[in-house]
Design a protein around this motif. Structure first.
Motif, PDB file in Angstrom:
ATOM      1  N   LEU A  99      16.386  29.870   9.416  1.00  0.00           N
ATOM      2  CA  LEU A  99      17.546  29.167   9.959  1.00  0.00           C
ATOM      3  C   LEU A  99      18.797  30.034   9.822  1.00  0.00           C
ATOM      4  N   ASP A 100      19.812  29.727  10.645  1.00  0.00           N
ATOM      5  CA  ASP A 100      21.086  30.430  10.560  1.00  0.00           C
ATOM      6  C   ASP A 100      21.695  30.229   9.180  1.00  0.00           C
ATOM      7  N   SER A 101      22.654  31.088   8.825  1.00  0.00           N
ATOM      8  CA  SER A 101      23.296  30.924   7.523  1.00  0.00           C
ATOM      9  C   SER A 101      24.111  29.628   7.505  1.00  0.00           C
ATOM     10  N   LEU A 102      24.367  29.143   6.300  1.00  0.00           N
ATOM     11  CA  LEU A 102      25.084  27.875   6.156  1.00  0.00           C
ATOM     12  C   LEU A 102      26.503  27.992   6.704  1.00  0.00           C
ATOM     13  N   PRO A 103      26.954  26.972   7.441  1.00  0.00           N
ATOM     14  CA  PRO A 103      28.335  26.983   7.925  1.00  0.00           C
ATOM     15  C   PRO A 103      29.279  26.564   6.795  1.00  0.00           C
ATOM     16  N   GLU A 115      42.419   2.766  -0.464  1.00  0.00           N
ATOM     17  CA  GLU A 115      41.566   3.884  -0.842  1.00  0.00           C
ATOM     18  C   GLU A 115      41.876   5.137  -0.044  1.00  0.00           C
ATOM     19  N   LEU A 116      41.614   6.248  -0.710  1.00  0.00           N
ATOM     20  CA  LEU A 116      41.637   7.545  -0.055  1.00  0.00           C
ATOM     21  C   LEU A 116      40.167   7.888   0.212  1.00  0.00           C
ATOM     22  N   VAL A 117      39.832   8.180   1.470  1.00  0.00           N
ATOM     23  CA  VAL A 117      38.445   8.473   1.828  1.00  0.00           C
ATOM     24  C   VAL A 117      38.343   9.938   2.259  1.00  0.00           C
ATOM     25  N   LEU A 118      37.501  10.689   1.523  1.00  0.00           N
ATOM     26  CA  LEU A 118      37.254  12.092   1.837  1.00  0.00           C
ATOM     27  C   LEU A 118      35.915  12.191   2.572  1.00  0.00           C
ATOM     28  N   SER A 119      35.893  12.990   3.647  1.00  0.00           N
ATOM     29  CA  SER A 119      34.646  13.195   4.398  1.00  0.00           C
ATOM     30  C   SER A 119      34.340  14.683   4.469  1.00  0.00           C
ATOM     31  N   CYS A 120      33.048  14.976   4.500  1.00  0.00           N
ATOM     32  CA  CYS A 120      32.602  16.360   4.566  1.00  0.00           C
ATOM     33  C   CYS A 120      31.523  16.454   5.645  1.00  0.00           C
ATOM     34  N   ILE A 121      31.679  17.417   6.560  1.00  0.00           N
ATOM     35  CA  ILE A 121      30.704  17.575   7.646  1.00  0.00           C
ATOM     36  C   ILE A 121      30.361  19.052   7.792  1.00  0.00           C
ATOM     37  N   ALA A 122      29.073  19.325   7.959  1.00  0.00           N
ATOM     38  CA  ALA A 122      28.622  20.680   8.278  1.00  0.00           C
ATOM     39  C   ALA A 122      27.488  20.534   9.286  1.00  0.00           C
ATOM     40  N   HIS A 123      27.547  21.308  10.360  1.00  0.00           N
ATOM     41  CA  HIS A 123      26.498  21.237  11.382  1.00  0.00           C
ATOM     42  C   HIS A 123      25.463  22.308  11.083  1.00  0.00           C
ATOM     43  N   PHE A 124      24.234  21.861  10.814  1.00  0.00           N
ATOM     44  CA  PHE A 124      23.178  22.771  10.375  1.00  0.00           C
ATOM     45  C   PHE A 124      21.839  22.243  10.864  1.00  0.00           C
ATOM     46  N   GLN A 125      20.848  23.156  11.059  1.00  0.00           N
ATOM     47  CA  GLN A 125      19.538  22.753  11.584  1.00  0.00           C
ATOM     48  C   GLN A 125      18.695  22.000  10.558  1.00  0.00           C
ATOM     49  N   ILE A 163      27.951  21.931  -0.017  1.00  0.00           N
ATOM     50  CA  ILE A 163      26.720  21.673   0.732  1.00  0.00           C
ATOM     51  C   ILE A 163      25.651  22.616   0.203  1.00  0.00           C
ATOM     52  N   LYS A 164      24.430  22.092   0.151  1.00  0.00           N
ATOM     53  CA  LYS A 164      23.305  22.880  -0.358  1.00  0.00           C
ATOM     54  C   LYS A 164      22.114  22.727   0.570  1.00  0.00           C
ATOM     55  N   PHE A 165      21.420  23.848   0.765  1.00  0.00           N
ATOM     56  CA  PHE A 165      20.140  23.827   1.461  1.00  0.00           C
ATOM     57  C   PHE A 165      19.288  24.876   0.786  1.00  0.00           C
ATOM     58  N   SER A 166      18.142  24.456   0.243  1.00  0.00           N
ATOM     59  CA  SER A 166      17.291  25.368  -0.499  1.00  0.00           C
ATOM     60  C   SER A 166      18.129  25.971  -1.630  1.00  0.00           C
ATOM     61  N   GLN A 167      18.200  27.306  -1.733  1.00  0.00           N
ATOM     62  CA  GLN A 167      19.021  27.906  -2.789  1.00  0.00           C
ATOM     63  C   GLN A 167      20.436  28.240  -2.312  1.00  0.00           C
ATOM     64  N   ALA A 168      20.688  28.059  -1.019  1.00  0.00           N
ATOM     65  CA  ALA A 168      21.989  28.435  -0.461  1.00  0.00           C
ATOM     66  C   ALA A 168      23.011  27.327  -0.672  1.00  0.00           C
ATOM     67  N   GLU A 169      24.257  27.745  -0.852  1.00  0.00           N
ATOM     68  CA  GLU A 169      25.330  26.788  -1.132  1.00  0.00           C
ATOM     69  C   GLU A 169      26.631  27.300  -0.525  1.00  0.00           C
ATOM     70  N   ARG A 170      27.428  26.394   0.057  1.00  0.00           N
ATOM     71  CA  ARG A 170      28.777  26.730   0.540  1.00  0.00           C
ATOM     72  C   ARG A 170      29.688  25.584   0.146  1.00  0.00           C
ATOM     73  N   SER A 171      30.982  25.865   0.063  1.00  0.00           N
ATOM     74  CA  SER A 171      31.909  24.798  -0.307  1.00  0.00           C
ATOM     75  C   SER A 171      33.255  24.972   0.385  1.00  0.00           C
TER      76      SER A 171
END
Length: 181
Positions: A99-103, A115-125, A163-171
């Protein structure tokens, strides 16, 4: 009768990937093939030998597992591990999906009611694990959204979505002061 084992495995471009091999018996010879072409071979009295596109990018371990360093899209495809335990040959088959690298995750915030609402979105396969860390709190919150009562919001706090997928992580990080009305 040969026991045929086949498993789909997923790696990410640029990461190191190790095939999940679990073999209990002592291995005398190991041969890895991709699309029926040799990529790594190890006869125990010698050092491992590597071939083709994995020549300078792979490591064959004594337990039979093969690690590909700096995964590329071209590494995707069917792999076969053939090993001999001095009694008989065994075969393990894998299909490697790359798969492509993590966005970078996109963080947004809004206020609703109290309330304060925080959202997080990443488009990934692949399906991602989302978590939040607040700079003033040791706990991690496993969710794509995080709600904080406005009365508890400290303007100096930073929120980080991981965000995490397998061993990969981005923030990505946001200061809560940006979110306040």
């Amino acid at each position: 009768i040969a026991h045929i084992y086949c498993k789909d495995v997923v790696g990410i471009v640029g990461e190191n990937f190790t095939f999940p091999v679990q073999i209990d018996q002592k291995i005398v010879e190991t041969l890895w093939k991709k699309n029926k072409h040799k990529v790594a071979e190890w006869e125990r009295q010698n050092k491992p030998t590597y071939f083709g596109q994995l020549y300078n990018r792979s490591v064959l371990m004594e337990n039979g597992s093969l690690t590909i360093i700096n995964l590329e899209k071209d590494d995707a495809g069917p792999y076969e591990l053939q090993y001999w335990d001095s009694v008989k040959d065994h075969f393990l088959n894998f299909v490697l999906i790359v798969l492509d690298s993590l966005p970078e995750p996109q963080v947004s915030c809004n206020t609703s009611d109290d309330e304060l609402v925080l959202s997080c979105i990443a488009h990934f396969q692949g399906s991602l694990n989302y978590s939040w860390k607040l700079s003033n709190n040791p706990h991690s919150y496993q969710n794509q959204e995080l709600s904080i009562p406005l009365k508890n919001v400290d303007a100096t706090t930073k929120a980080t979505c991981i965000i995490k997928f397998s061993q990969a992580e981005r923030s990505s990080e946001i200061s809560l002061i940006q979110c306040l009305p």
